[in-house]
Design a protein around this motif. Structure first.
Motif, PDB file in Angstrom:
ATOM      1  N   UNK A   4       0.803  -1.152   0.105  1.00 26.11           N
ATOM      2  CA  UNK A   4      -0.034   0.034  -0.066  1.00 26.11           C
ATOM      3  C   UNK A   4       0.846   1.264  -0.053  1.00 26.11           C
ATOM      4  N   UNK A   5       0.361   2.606  -0.165  1.00 25.92           N
ATOM      5  CA  UNK A   5       0.969   3.620  -0.061  1.00 25.92           C
ATOM      6  C   UNK A   5       1.594   3.857   1.434  1.00 25.92           C
ATOM      7  N   UNK A  20       1.351  -3.491  -5.536  1.00 27.63           N
ATOM      8  CA  UNK A  20       0.151  -2.905  -5.652  1.00 27.63           C
ATOM      9  C   UNK A  20       0.456  -1.257  -5.379  1.00 27.63           C
ATOM     10  N   UNK A  21       1.305  -1.153  -4.626  1.00 28.48           N
ATOM     11  CA  UNK A  21       1.846   0.259  -4.579  1.00 28.48           C
ATOM     12  C   UNK A  21       2.114   1.129  -5.755  1.00 28.48           C
ATOM     13  N   UNK A  22       2.595   0.499  -6.690  1.00 28.92           N
ATOM     14  CA  UNK A  22       2.899   1.179  -8.015  1.00 28.92           C
ATOM     15  C   UNK A  22       1.631   1.401  -8.752  1.00 28.92           C
ATOM     16  N   UNK A  32      -2.728   5.838  -9.546  1.00 28.85           N
ATOM     17  CA  UNK A  32      -4.137   6.325  -9.407  1.00 28.85           C
ATOM     18  C   UNK A  32      -4.071   7.463  -8.826  1.00 28.85           C
ATOM     19  N   UNK A  33      -3.141   7.639  -7.784  1.00 26.34           N
ATOM     20  CA  UNK A  33      -2.951   8.771  -7.005  1.00 26.34           C
ATOM     21  C   UNK A  33      -2.620  10.046  -7.707  1.00 26.34           C
ATOM     22  N   UNK A  68      -4.246  14.051  -3.336  1.00 24.36           N
ATOM     23  CA  UNK A  68      -3.539  15.455  -2.818  1.00 24.36           C
ATOM     24  C   UNK A  68      -3.371  15.669  -1.271  1.00 24.36           C
ATOM     25  N   UNK A  69      -1.874  15.890  -1.015  1.00 22.22           N
ATOM     26  CA  UNK A  69      -1.744  16.247   0.669  1.00 22.22           C
ATOM     27  C   UNK A  69      -1.866  17.641   0.780  1.00 22.22           C
TER      28      UNK A  69
END
Length: 584
Positions: free
Chosen positions: A155-156, A188-190, A195-196, A232-233
């Motif tokens: 995950x991220x 899965x993170x990639x 997507x993010x 977006x952070x």
């Protein structure tokens, strides 16, 4: 075939006749090769399950001997049954023990290799199911092939409980591929990062200042918290978390919290978003005069203490200062911590409001009775009271008449007759003395006290019992340029001007006179208002009709003490020095 061939048609010939003794070795090899057809090592071939043991399955692939495959190579060993036709990879037709060397996993791998290689080259995601957890990560089934998913690629954000992911389906991207080792590493993170990024671009186009957005607290620092808005952070700075005082962001939010925030700034170039939490509530200073009018009594919590006062929180975002001078009417406070502590709930009175600068002045002592209001009732002017000398200054002594209330005894009110240069000549710090209340200035909070007023004025008795022209004796106390200060009876002091001295050939009295020398004098002036007593040595001898030269000789012949030249006082710069202090 010739007569040497074996007849295997069971319907036409119930018995199988084999004349092996008539076949040569070459003929037997030829028959074997014909039986296996085009089977080659390193290829995927068809096989049939003929037997299932405890941990192994025996597979017939049409060779001279069967092969053995461990059940662990099957995705669902329990579903496997005798007679199932499967694809296997033929590594060797025969090993040292005479069995064919087969592999189910390699067959599965080779069957989907082209698809996997294409997805790897094109960086395309593939769907897979997380099947189990292993050391360092998890196993994912992609196209019926096992792939390794490292823990850092799940995950991220770090995943605390990976077991919950078992059985879930996701899209994965192949990030490492090794043909020789049949090794596949997926991420899965990639996929989530792509997507993010897409969501970030999309979201930045949608975001506008003033919008309220839901997000998840991603990280917390000393200066604020980062909120994930869905790609977006945004930074929620500590100053925008609350209208009130916040020591650390962790007081209000925790990692993983879902919160609503308001967009207060967007930098499209740097892709930065500023968020606010306090902006979701009303500005507390908007109607501050209505909520906390001047002179109203308020209650609040002490949130901070400094050397000069204490800050009291009246509501979130509204703090008032109780200055140290507003903490007590009379008590001497060296530090606010002597009166209040952080966390105390106290009552105070609003003294002033500065809305523009967000400041409120509060008073603590205003909630209590002012002792100065009733001071005149307790200490009437003219009354004699006792107190303790607390402080000495050049101009007087401060005497404490009750806790926190001091009065000043001016140096001129210490003695009727003595000339006091410093209060320490009369009193000492800590000494208990009796004083008379001379005046009270309630507005400026000042009390005038007198020590000499506790005794009768000796000049009153002196002036009443001594007439002008009366002869008397006086002892030299001080030598001045303008004359002599002499001590008379009843502690009264008088002044003998230079022109009224009889001794000749002197520029200053110290040339011919000495301290403690006794003189014959005549009283020539008494002024009670200016407190002046003036005497004359010359008048004494003139009254007796003694010539000046004879008077000097007569005066010198009288018994006198030796002149003490070493104890002469410094010359006074005044043209004429009064011999008696005037009242203040």
């Amino acid at each position: 075939m010739s007569e040497k061939e074996k007849k295997v048609d069971s319907e036409e010939s119930p018995e199988i006749e084999i004349k092996e003794e008539e076949l040569s070795q070459e003929e037997m090899m030829e028959l074997y090769m014909e039986s296996i057809g085009n089977v080659e090592e390193g290829k995927v071939i068809k096989g049939s399950v003929v037997k299932i043991g405890g941990k192994e399955a025996i597979i017939d692939v049409g060779l001279k001997s069967e092969g053995i495959i461990p059940l662990s190579e099957f995705k669902d060993p329990e579903a496997l049954k005798v007679g199932d036709e499967i694809d296997v990879f033929l590594e060797e037709t025969e090993d040292d023990e005479g069995f064919a060397v087969l592999s189910k996993q390699k067959a599965d791998f080779l069957r989907v290799w082209d698809t996997i290689k294409s997805a790897y080259d094109d960086k395309m995601p593939l769907e897979g199911v997380i099947t189990r957890r292993v050391r360092g990560g998890m196993i994912v089934e992609v196209l019926a092939v096992d792939a390794f998913l490292p823990g850092s690629q799940i995950d991220l954000h770090p995943v605390k409980d990976m077991d919950k992911l078992v059985g879930t389906t996701h899209e994965f991207r192949i990030i490492k591929l090794n043909w020789k080792r049949r090794n596949i590493v997926v991420s899965r993170r990639a996929v989530l990062e792509i997507e993010r990024e897409e969501a970030r671009t999309r979201l930045l186009k949608e975001l506008e200042v003033g919008q309220v957005r839901e997000g998840i607290v991603k990280n917390i620092t000393d200066f604020g918290a980062f909120i994930d808005l869905g790609g977006v952070d945004g930074l929620l700075h500590i100053t925008d978390m609350s209208w009130g005082r916040v020591i650390h962001p962790s007081e209000l939010v925790a990692i993983g919290d879902k919160i609503n925030t308001k967009v207060i700034g967007i930098d499209h170039q740097k892709m930065r978003v500023s968020l606010g939490l306090k902006q979701l509530t009303e500005y507390p200073w908007e109607k501050i005069e209505e909520k906390h009018p001047v002179e109203s009594k308020v209650r609040g919590k002490v949130v901070s203490i400094t050397d000069y006062g204490a800050f009291v929180e009246l509501e979130k975002g509204v703090e008032g200062l109780v200055h140290i001078s507003e903490m007590a009417w009379t008590r001497r406070i060296h530090h606010p911590s002597q009166v209040v502590a952080i966390g105390d709930i106290i009552d105070a009175v609003v003294l002033s409001i500065d809305k523009e600068n967000e400041r409120i002045s509060l008073g603590l002592k205003q909630t209590m009775a002012d002792p100065w209001e009733t001071l005149e009732e307790r200490f009437p002017v003219g009354s004699t009271i006792s107190g303790k000398v607390r402080t000495l200054t050049n101009f007087g002594a401060f005497v404490e008449i009750e806790d926190g209330i001091d009065g000043l005894v001016h140096i001129s009110d210490m003695s009727w007759t003595r000339r006091i240069n410093h209060p320490s000549e009369v009193v000492k710090r800590g000494e208990k003395v009796e004083v008379v209340v001379l005046s009270i200035d309630r507005e400026n909070r000042r009390i005038s006290l007198g020590m000499k007023q506790t005794q009768e004025d000796p000049l009153e008795n002196f002036s009443g019992s001594n007439e002008i022209g009366l002869e008397m004796k006086g002892k030299v106390a001080e030598l001045l340029e303008q004359g002599l200060i002499v001590e008379l009876e009843d502690d009264v002091r008088g002044f003998v001007p230079f022109s009224h001295l009889i001794r000749e050939d002197m520029s200053v009295p110290a040339d011919k006179y000495g301290v403690d020398e006794e003189l014959d004098l005549v009283l020539i002036e008494v002024n009670r208002e200016s407190r002046r007593v003036v005497l004359s040595e010359k008048a004494f001898y003139q009254a007796k009709s003694v010539p000046a030269r004879d008077a000097v000789g007569e005066a010198r012949s009288r018994p006198k003490k030796r002149r003490e030249r070493k104890r002469l006082t410094k010359r006074d710069n005044e043209e004429e020095v009064p011999y008696q202090e005037e009242p203040d």
